[in-house]
Design an enzyme around this catalytic site. Structure first.
Site, mmCIF file in Angstrom:
data_model
loop_
_atom_site.group_PDB
_atom_site.id
_atom_site.type_symbol
_atom_site.label_atom_id
_atom_site.label_comp_id
_atom_site.label_asym_id
_atom_site.label_seq_id
_atom_site.Cartn_x
_atom_site.Cartn_y
_atom_site.Cartn_z
ATOM 1 N N TYR A 1 -40.465 5.504 0.562
ATOM 2 C CA TYR A 1 -39.953 5.524 1.893
ATOM 3 C C TYR A 1 -39.735 3.874 2.218
ATOM 4 C CZ TYR A 1 -40.061 5.121 6.781
ATOM 5 O OH TYR A 1 -39.740 4.620 8.284
ATOM 6 N N THR B 1 -38.747 -0.497 9.571
ATOM 7 C CA THR B 1 -40.106 -0.093 9.770
ATOM 8 C C THR B 1 -41.095 -1.341 8.974
ATOM 9 O OG1 THR B 1 -42.044 1.284 8.577
ATOM 10 C CG2 THR B 1 -39.778 0.983 7.547
#
Length: 314
Positions: A147, A124
């Protein structure tokens, strides 16, 4: 070719499965974790099961007999994990460490015994943190959220298993992917649903934050371009779009498409999220012939149509 797709019921994973099934046998694994309702994911899997080249395994990477599964696998696309920046703080962090780090390590460990031709790890843009201008793959990652940290840890695991055990890994860093089947916690899905039901639109921050939006079909094309590409082994690629916009710009587009004025409610800025993202995709263009082509307005129309159907044509 037998291709294992973890997270096969998810947003990006399911679209990649559909594309792969045109030419390959796909083994899909999912345990229905994350914010998307299980019934929606089950409907997606039912659709994939209609293909005679699709094999379905419902189970958790933390407990499945991965070594046995690897015996029949040529390539792995690893999408499974716990998504979401805002929910990665506090006591839920355990879900992120187990699903994003431990599960990835367990999968890579199984690859030591039955080494696949390729192991593609999907990461990501959250690993970059706050950067000025376009971000390129060589820039030092400085994630702003738990995250992002867990996804970066997964990247590092891929690199050490590649260097020490010759597992042929490739890392793809996605930039704000949107389109049909997008998770309900993601901004575009929330905005469209809230507008359809005449609910206030909740915006974290002042709405001037910009993102490099990537439509799902462009993301899939970039993801599939890695398959069978020896130049991709050991490399990291940004998979982004060519059209940046602010959240306020997106809401204005949605107002025109839906035919309603949005009741915008601005809230405190979400911690852990950068103000701007902007992908330098020149490496993917050069080595993968990646060429995102879907204009933002066209992609948004597709998502509006999908979400109307999802919620009963509201």
């Amino acid at each position: 070719m037998n291709i294992l797709v973890t997270g096969a019921a998810g947003f990006i994973g399911s679209h990649v499965c559909e594309a792969l099934l045109q030419h390959h046998h796909v083994i899909g694994i999912d345990c229905f974790t994350g914010p998307t309702p299980k019934r929606w994911k089950e409907k997606t899997i039912d659709m994939l099961k209609k293909h005679n080249r699709f094999t379905w395994i419902e189970g958790d990477l933390l407990s499945l007999p991965l070594v046995d599964i690897m015996k029949q696998v040529d390539v792995i696309y690893h999408f499974a994990g716990m998504p979401g920046v805002r929910t990665s703080w506090g006591t839920t962090f355990d879900l992120y460490t187990t699903n994003n780090i431990v599960a990835t390590q367990r999968l890579l460990e199984a690859c030591k015994q039955h080494r696949p031709k390729q192991f593609i790890y999907t990461s990501t843009s959250s690993v970059y943190g706050e950067k000025d201008g376009r971000v390129a793959e060589h820039m030092t990652p400085t994630p702003l959220s738990p995250y992002g940290i867990t996804k970066l840890a997964g990247e590092h695991l891929c690199r050490v298993y590649h260097s020490e055990f010759h597992v042929p890994t490739t890392i793809l860093r996605y930039f704000t992917v949107y389109g049909p089947r997008q998770r309900p916690d993601m901004a575009f899905h929330r905005f469209i649903r809230q507008m359809l039901f005449d609910e206030p639109i909740t915006i974290f921050g002042d709405g001037t934050q910009t993102r490099d939006f990537t439509y799902i079909s462009d993301c899939v094309n970039g993801t599939l371009a890695v398959l069978g590409n020896e130049k991709a082994i050991g490399e990291t690629f940004n998979i982004g779009g060519k059209e940046r916009a602010s959240l306020n710009d997106v809401i204005a587009m949605l107002e025109e498409m839906i035919g309603k004025r949005a009741n915008k409610q601005y809230m405190n800025k979400a911690i852990g999220e950068p103000k701007h993202t902007w992908a330098d995709i020149s490496k993917a263009e050069r080595l993968l012939s990646y060429n995102p082509a879907t204009p933002l307005q066209e992609g948004l129309r597709h998502e509006v149509q999908y979400i109307r159907s999802l919620y009963g044509g509201s």
